[in-house]
Write a protein that holds these residues in place. Sequence first.
Motif, PDB file in Angstrom:
ATOM      1  N   UNK A  73      23.407  66.870 -18.384  1.00 58.40           N
ATOM      2  CA  UNK A  73      23.257  66.046 -17.191  1.00 58.40           C
ATOM      3  C   UNK A  73      22.100  66.616 -16.363  1.00 58.40           C
ATOM      4  N   UNK A  74      21.230  65.738 -15.906  1.00 60.48           N
ATOM      5  CA  UNK A  74      20.063  66.144 -15.125  1.00 60.48           C
ATOM      6  C   UNK A  74      18.816  66.368 -15.961  1.00 60.48           C
ATOM      7  N   UNK A  75      18.956  66.406 -17.278  1.00 51.95           N
ATOM      8  CA  UNK A  75      17.806  66.629 -18.164  1.00 51.95           C
ATOM      9  C   UNK A  75      16.938  65.373 -18.228  1.00 51.95           C
ATOM     10  N   UNK A  76      15.623  65.572 -18.193  1.00 51.98           N
ATOM     11  CA  UNK A  76      14.662  64.480 -18.346  1.00 51.98           C
ATOM     12  C   UNK A  76      14.496  64.191 -19.830  1.00 51.98           C
ATOM     13  N   UNK A  77      14.518  62.913 -20.199  1.00 52.10           N
ATOM     14  CA  UNK A  77      14.377  62.522 -21.595  1.00 52.10           C
ATOM     15  C   UNK A  77      13.432  61.338 -21.731  1.00 52.10           C
ATOM     16  N   UNK A  78      12.800  61.266 -22.892  1.00 54.45           N
ATOM     17  CA  UNK A  78      12.051  60.083 -23.306  1.00 54.45           C
ATOM     18  C   UNK A  78      12.783  59.528 -24.511  1.00 54.45           C
ATOM     19  N   UNK A  79      13.007  58.218 -24.521  1.00 55.19           N
ATOM     20  CA  UNK A  79      13.790  57.574 -25.573  1.00 55.19           C
ATOM     21  C   UNK A  79      13.102  56.297 -26.028  1.00 55.19           C
ATOM     22  N   UNK A  80      13.450  55.887 -27.236  1.00 50.12           N
ATOM     23  CA  UNK A  80      12.970  54.612 -27.761  1.00 50.12           C
ATOM     24  C   UNK A  80      14.019  53.547 -27.458  1.00 50.12           C
ATOM     25  N   UNK A  81      13.566  52.407 -26.923  1.00 56.85           N
ATOM     26  CA  UNK A  81      14.460  51.277 -26.683  1.00 56.85           C
ATOM     27  C   UNK A  81      14.775  50.614 -28.021  1.00 56.85           C
ATOM     28  N   UNK A  82      16.064  50.472 -28.317  1.00 57.45           N
ATOM     29  CA  UNK A  82      16.488  49.840 -29.569  1.00 57.45           C
ATOM     30  C   UNK A  82      16.860  48.379 -29.374  1.00 57.45           C
ATOM     31  N   UNK A  83      17.729  48.123 -28.384  1.00 51.27           N
ATOM     32  CA  UNK A  83      18.176  46.750 -28.168  1.00 51.27           C
ATOM     33  C   UNK A  83      18.823  46.585 -26.807  1.00 51.27           C
ATOM     34  N   UNK A  84      18.935  45.344 -26.402  1.00 48.78           N
ATOM     35  CA  UNK A  84      19.568  44.947 -25.155  1.00 48.78           C
ATOM     36  C   UNK A  84      21.016  44.595 -25.501  1.00 48.78           C
ATOM     37  N   UNK A  85      21.949  45.384 -25.022  1.00 50.23           N
ATOM     38  CA  UNK A  85      23.368  45.113 -25.211  1.00 50.23           C
ATOM     39  C   UNK A  85      23.772  44.116 -24.126  1.00 50.23           C
ATOM     40  N   UNK A  86      23.840  42.839 -24.491  1.00 55.98           N
ATOM     41  CA  UNK A  86      24.106  41.786 -23.512  1.00 55.98           C
ATOM     42  C   UNK A  86      25.558  41.760 -23.053  1.00 55.98           C
ATOM     43  N   UNK A  87      26.458  42.357 -23.800  1.00 56.72           N
ATOM     44  CA  UNK A  87      27.862  42.395 -23.383  1.00 56.72           C
ATOM     45  C   UNK A  87      28.049  43.376 -22.225  1.00 56.72           C
ATOM     46  N   UNK A  88      27.507  44.597 -22.389  1.00 51.38           N
ATOM     47  CA  UNK A  88      27.651  45.629 -21.365  1.00 51.38           C
ATOM     48  C   UNK A  88      26.510  45.642 -20.349  1.00 51.38           C
ATOM     49  N   UNK A  89      25.459  44.882 -20.627  1.00 52.13           N
ATOM     50  CA  UNK A  89      24.309  44.874 -19.727  1.00 52.13           C
ATOM     51  C   UNK A  89      23.638  46.229 -19.673  1.00 52.13           C
ATOM     52  N   UNK A  90      23.302  46.751 -20.845  1.00 51.92           N
ATOM     53  CA  UNK A  90      22.670  48.069 -20.900  1.00 51.92           C
ATOM     54  C   UNK A  90      21.607  48.114 -21.985  1.00 51.92           C
ATOM     55  N   UNK A  91      20.741  49.113 -21.864  1.00 52.33           N
ATOM     56  CA  UNK A  91      19.687  49.346 -22.855  1.00 52.33           C
ATOM     57  C   UNK A  91      20.204  50.376 -23.839  1.00 52.33           C
ATOM     58  N   UNK A  92      20.264  50.025 -25.109  1.00 51.72           N
ATOM     59  CA  UNK A  92      20.625  50.993 -26.140  1.00 51.72           C
ATOM     60  C   UNK A  92      19.366  51.765 -26.501  1.00 51.72           C
ATOM     61  N   UNK A  93      19.479  53.090 -26.459  1.00 55.67           N
ATOM     62  CA  UNK A  93      18.326  53.972 -26.614  1.00 55.67           C
ATOM     63  C   UNK A  93      18.504  54.939 -27.774  1.00 55.67           C
ATOM     64  N   UNK A  94      17.390  55.504 -28.231  1.00 58.82           N
ATOM     65  CA  UNK A  94      17.418  56.520 -29.277  1.00 58.82           C
ATOM     66  C   UNK A  94      16.550  57.706 -28.880  1.00 58.82           C
ATOM     67  N   UNK A  95      17.156  58.868 -28.885  1.00 60.34           N
ATOM     68  CA  UNK A  95      16.422  60.109 -28.664  1.00 60.34           C
ATOM     69  C   UNK A  95      15.827  60.587 -29.986  1.00 60.34           C
ATOM     70  N   UNK A  96      16.555  60.390 -31.077  1.00 60.60           N
ATOM     71  CA  UNK A  96      16.116  60.909 -32.374  1.00 60.60           C
ATOM     72  C   UNK A  96      14.898  60.183 -32.938  1.00 60.60           C
ATOM     73  N   UNK A  97      14.666  58.935 -32.521  1.00 61.51           N
ATOM     74  CA  UNK A  97      13.518  58.182 -33.031  1.00 61.51           C
ATOM     75  C   UNK A  97      12.188  58.831 -32.659  1.00 61.51           C
ATOM     76  N   UNK A  98      12.181  59.666 -31.627  1.00 59.04           N
ATOM     77  CA  UNK A  98      10.956  60.351 -31.223  1.00 59.04           C
ATOM     78  C   UNK A  98      10.813  61.717 -31.894  1.00 59.04           C
TER      79      UNK A  98
END
Length: 187
Positions: A73-98
């Motif tokens: 918690x509090x760590x700065x991260x860069x992530x790849x956007x994977x998809x828009x989760x329209x049910x939860x209204x959130x951005x699904x992200x990937x740390x490992x893709x980078x």
Amino acid sequence: MIEPSEHPELWAFLASLRPGEVLSGTVSAIEQFGAFVLLDDGPAHPSFPGVGLITLPELSWRRFEATSDVVRVGERVSCVFLQFDTYNGEARLSLRELQPDPFQAFADGVEVGDRLTGQITKMVPFGVFVEVADGIEGLVHLRELAGASVKTPQDVVAVGDTISVVVTGLDRERRTVSLSQRQISHD
């Protein structure tokens, strides 16, 4: 379910994102299922501690026990956007893709028939997992553990043991390595 009409700013932001886009933010909460990320450019989420979510499989290429083994918690991260989760209204992200996939680099340097040495990391009823390179584990199936019939892995090895194995299979797509200890003793 988050309704678009109730949160138009959130919906517009999420709809504007494109798969593969790199987003930055701060880890805002750690859960058993992943980590929430408060995105730098995104609005607040009405229900969650961040509009971005990195699920467990997208945290790292390497095996880990808990989300906190990868991010804090509090760590700065860069992530790849994977998809828009329209049910939860959130951005699904990937740390490992980078991050480079260590399995593909391993597979580039190993062939079926190669002998390797590794440490047993986990025992399961059908065999043992052996770490044959940093972060790379392969399976020695029970039938490949010893020359004689073995009923359980504990009959012949223990977690922490270092054993010699031969690579019997390599699947780049599934990211799996099949190993044999029995074939070493028959050579």
